[in-house]
Design a protein around this motif. Structure first.
Motif, PDB file in Angstrom:
ATOM      1  N   ASN A  37      10.141  24.226 -26.614  1.00  0.00           N
ATOM      2  CA  ASN A  37       9.020  24.973 -26.025  1.00  0.00           C
ATOM      3  C   ASN A  37       9.515  26.227 -25.325  1.00  0.00           C
ATOM      4  O   ASN A  37       8.928  27.302 -25.455  1.00  0.00           O
ATOM      5  N   PHE A  38      10.619  26.080 -24.585  1.00  0.00           N
ATOM      6  CA  PHE A  38      11.150  27.237 -23.879  1.00  0.00           C
ATOM      7  C   PHE A  38      11.680  28.272 -24.874  1.00  0.00           C
ATOM      8  O   PHE A  38      11.404  29.470 -24.756  1.00  0.00           O
ATOM      9  N   LEU A  39      12.410  27.764 -25.867  1.00  0.00           N
ATOM     10  CA  LEU A  39      12.993  28.645 -26.888  1.00  0.00           C
ATOM     11  C   LEU A  39      11.893  29.450 -27.587  1.00  0.00           C
ATOM     12  O   LEU A  39      12.014  30.652 -27.808  1.00  0.00           O
ATOM     13  N   SER A  40      10.806  28.764 -27.903  1.00  0.00           N
ATOM     14  CA  SER A  40       9.693  29.398 -28.606  1.00  0.00           C
ATOM     15  C   SER A  40       9.134  30.586 -27.813  1.00  0.00           C
ATOM     16  O   SER A  40       8.799  31.624 -28.370  1.00  0.00           O
ATOM     17  N   GLY A  41       9.061  30.407 -26.490  1.00  0.00           N
ATOM     18  CA  GLY A  41       8.565  31.487 -25.632  1.00  0.00           C
ATOM     19  C   GLY A  41       9.454  32.719 -25.676  1.00  0.00           C
ATOM     20  O   GLY A  41       8.997  33.831 -25.472  1.00  0.00           O
ATOM     21  N   VAL A  42      10.734  32.515 -25.936  1.00  0.00           N
ATOM     22  CA  VAL A  42      11.664  33.661 -25.956  1.00  0.00           C
ATOM     23  C   VAL A  42      11.727  34.282 -27.356  1.00  0.00           C
ATOM     24  O   VAL A  42      11.599  35.491 -27.509  1.00  0.00           O
TER      25      VAL A  42
END
Lengths: 247, 510
Positions: free
Chosen positions: B95-100
């Motif tokens: 989820n965090f990776l997707s935001g970046v």
């Protein structure tokens, strides 16, 4: 945060050794753990090579979560911190006597502290005092080491009766046998009788072992210097059983 | 909070380092262990540019958000490092990776071979009061750096702040320098790995007094750079953003050539308009396929679980078509025709021969022509809106949308001439209007695409048993969506109109 108090009315039953080894194993398992050395003798602090000395006065320690946080020290092991003892802790009961609704002081203080740890293990001093009543009020789980002797069982009965009379229904009281000498017929018989009668006794026990006595020499949990010793295996088994009960 | 400090150690001072600490504390060294780090980022350095690092060692993949370890994001991988966010296991990490990274691919930007030495610092009671890690960076792959660096990390232990400060002081006196900010960004920086300064967005600083001819050339040069930077990523089919950015710049170039009439002479405009139209058309199918694959994957969210499998033949078909189309694109980008277009366009943009190429208003100051272009484009939008009011047809709605897009492009070209707040408000308002106008048309395109592929695969008998149900379900959802698409563009248009009629807007633009 789950609070596990290692407690016995009687002294010299293996509370400190269990506190040190179980908190270490919990941290090793990946649980962020804190051990609170509430015994003014400071043996748990000693085993972790931490000076039994607190900043600020004892009244603040038991009434203010910020004072608790300030005094926490990292041990030599990842995920395991210690709140050291102080000789002044011997006066805790006098201080509690001066506070209104003194039975719930610790509960209030700990409920205000940050949710930083998965487990708080408390190495309690022996005896039955106002501090004990506070601890029984705040702990989720009280773990009582029992030496398989008549006197030890008698003090356990006293504690059980108190919990029943005070209707501390939410409190989970469990015991385990400690300093067991399997060569002694009496130890074996007492254990067998007690285990047959009771449900809240852990099946794993801690045998009498020179490896545990050497903790004072090595100043570390047993696991670190005697990983394959009978005592280290026993603490690991006890922790696994305890972990299943806690979750 | 556990404190950490990082230092670069001077190589000749390694002995001083140990003896200085030994005076006050006892040092306990561990065996040196080899360690291999791999660093990843997107093409446009989204991690490095946001002060973060994506690093893999052993099975551990960590996003270092800052120096505080508790703020890091972590996952353990048994497989190779995936290229796309969606290929990571479902987790907080993903989820965090997707935001970046969004839809961008991640690829290795550097790898380091190092040896690590961990040291416990003990006090008189033999208690560990701090930990020191020395990282001897031996080799840097990919960029061929051979610089050896020794990095010292001092990690404090809770409750031992005085000892931490004292050790920091000792090391500070003998170290080459203190590393501030993100540890790995600093280390990579020392080894020569810097974030790529890439943005497809127009960020050209123009001067109002400049000639229109010169200023428009600067804008077009920026877009040519974006086109060229993205060629390699398209050829290698790394991710969809390369083609997207390439096409946006081609479209903007076309828009500049058709709308900024009179800046260049007709010969130039006619010549390159045809070329860029050709580039736009040659990339249409590949981009459509990229969008279709994204869209069909989004359709999965609309479907009940048991119908998701029905989309598999459609996705497989699209992926196969996409691969074929990207192969064609790679050939196009390597073709002499493409190279000639880019070469000649570059020659023109870099040429000093103003007399030969300038149009009738090319030598006028930029602010005058820019305002005239914006004004003309606003008038065109107004006309298209009136036409839509007369006849509320999808075709007129589409025309108005295109008009808005053209106006937005012009405003973006000349953004640096206008106060930022006014420009921002106008572009935001136009974008909302454009989006609202596009909803109906976009759903129509999705429906057409889905039915076309469905019929095509049906005729080839390549559907599975569930596909008709899945497609039927999605069609119903899309039709419902299309029905409820409120014509709120009237409200948005009024807002936009009110904005451009404001005194502050008229004073600077019209």
């Amino acid at each position: 945060m789950k609070i596990v108090a290692l407690y016995s009315i009687k002294g010299g039953v293996g509370k400190t050794a269990a506190s040190v080894n179980l908190s270490y194993l919990a941290a090793k398992c990946g649980f962020m753990s804190l051990l609170w050395d509430l015994d003014p003798q400071g043996a748990s602090s000693y085993y972790f090579r931490i000076k039994p000395k607190l900043k600020g006065n004892i009244k603040k320690l038991i009434t203010k979560s910020s004072t608790i946080e300030k005094n926490i020290k990292g041990t030599d092991f990842n995920m395991l911190d210690l709140l050291p003892a102080d000789f002044a802790l011997r006066k805790v009961d006098l201080l509690l006597n001066e506070i209104k609704k003194s039975k719930n002081v610790l509960k209030k203080t700990l409920s205000n502290s940050k949710d930083e740890y998965d487990f708080l293990f408390i190495d309690c001093p022996p005896g039955f005092t106002l501090l004990t009543e506070n601890l029984l009020g705040v702990a989720d789980f009280v773990l009582v080491p029992l030496i398989p002797t008549i006197l030890s069982l008698r003090t356990y009965e006293m504690l059980s009766n108190y919990i029943r009379d005070e209707k501390l229904n939410k409190l989970k009281l469990f015991s385990f046998f400690s300093i067991v000498d399997r060569r002694k017929k009496m130890h074996k018989e007492i254990m067998a009788d007690f285990m047959a009668d009771r449900k809240n006794i852990l099946h794993n026990y801690i045998p009498y072992s020179s490896a545990v006595e050497k903790m004072g020499y090595h100043k570390t949990p047993v696991e670190l210097y005697g990983m394959n010793s009978v005592a280290a295996v026993a603490y690991r088994n006890l922790w696994e059983e305890l972990k299943d009960l806690l979750y | 909070m556990v404190k950490s400090k990082f230092f670069v150690l001077r190589k000749d001072n390694a002995d001083d380092f140990f003896s200085s600490i030994n005076r006050k504390y006892t040092i306990e060294e561990s065996e040196t262990d080899p360690i291999y780090y791999e660093f990843y980022d997107t093409f446009d350095s989204r991690f490095l540019n946001s002060g973060m690092i994506l690093v893999k060692y052993d099975k551990n993949v960590i996003i270092h958000r800052n120096d505080a370890e508790r703020n890091n994001c972590f996952i353990s991988l048994d497989s190779n490092m995936p290229s796309f966010c969606n290929d990571f296991p479902d987790s907080d990490f993903r989820n965090f990776l997707s935001g970046v990274v969004g839809d961008r691919a991640i690829s290795k930007i550097a790898s380091i071979y190092a040896e690590r030495n961990q040291i416990n610092v003990r006090n008189k009671e033999a208690k560990i009061v701090a930990r020191i890690e020395i990282l001897y960076i031996k080799n840097m792959f990919e960029i061929g750096a051979r610089k050896e660096i020794e990095i010292v990390t001092i990690k404090g232990i809770r409750g031992y702040d005085k000892e931490f400060s004292s050790i920091v002081k000792i090391i500070g006196e003998i170290a080459e320098g203190l590393i501030r900010g993100n540890y790995w960004i600093n280390v990579l920086g020392m080894l020569g790995v810097k974030p790529r300064k890439y943005s497809a967005k127009l960020d050209v600083k123009l001067s109002a007094a400049d000639t229109s001819y010169h200023a428009v050339k600067l804008i077009l040069l920026h877009m040519l750079n974006v086109i060229m930077i993205n060629e390699e990523g398209i050829k290698k089919n790394i991710d969809t953003e390369f083609l997207h950015d390439f096409r946006v710049s081609v479209r903007r170039t076309r828009s500049a050539l058709t709308q900024l009439m009179g800046v260049f002479n007709d010969t130039i405009v006619q010549r390159f308009r045809t070329d860029f139209e050709f580039l736009q058309e040659s990339t249409n199918i590949a981009r459509d396929l990229d969008v279709y694959i994204i869209t069909v994957n989004q359709f999965k969210e609309l479907l009940p679980k048991e119908l998701v499998v029905g989309l598999s033949p459609i996705i497989d078909y699209l992926i196969c078509e996409k691969l074929r189309e990207y192969r064609e694109l790679a050939l196009l980008l390597a073709s002499s025709r493409y190279k000639k277009i880019i070469h000649e366009w570059k020659l023109f943009l870099n040429s000093d021969n103003t007399d030969k190429y300038v149009g009738e208003c090319g030598l006028e100051p930029l602010n005058r022509t820019a305002n005239a272009f914006v004004f003309k484009s606003i008038k065109s939008v107004n006309k298209r809106y009136e036409r839509l009011l007369e006849r509320d047809e999808p075709e007129n709605m589409h025309r108005l949308r295109i008009g808005c897009k053209k106006l937005r492009y012009i405003m973006e070209f000349f953004a640096s001439l206008y106060p930022y707040s006014i420009y921002k408000k106008a572009v935001k308002s136009l974008k909302s209007l454009q989006d609202a106008l596009g909803v109906y048309q976009d759903i129509q395109v999705q429906k057409n695409m889905l039915m076309d592929i469905f019929e095509k695969l049906k005729s080839k008998n390549k559907l599975n048993d569930v596909t008709p149900l899945s497609v039927g379900y999605i069609m119903r959802v899309l039709e419902d969506k299309q029905r409820v698409t409120a014509s709120d563009f009237n409200v948005l248009y009024d807002k936009f109109n009110a904005l451009i009629n404001k005194k502050e807007f008229k004073e600077v633009i019209v």
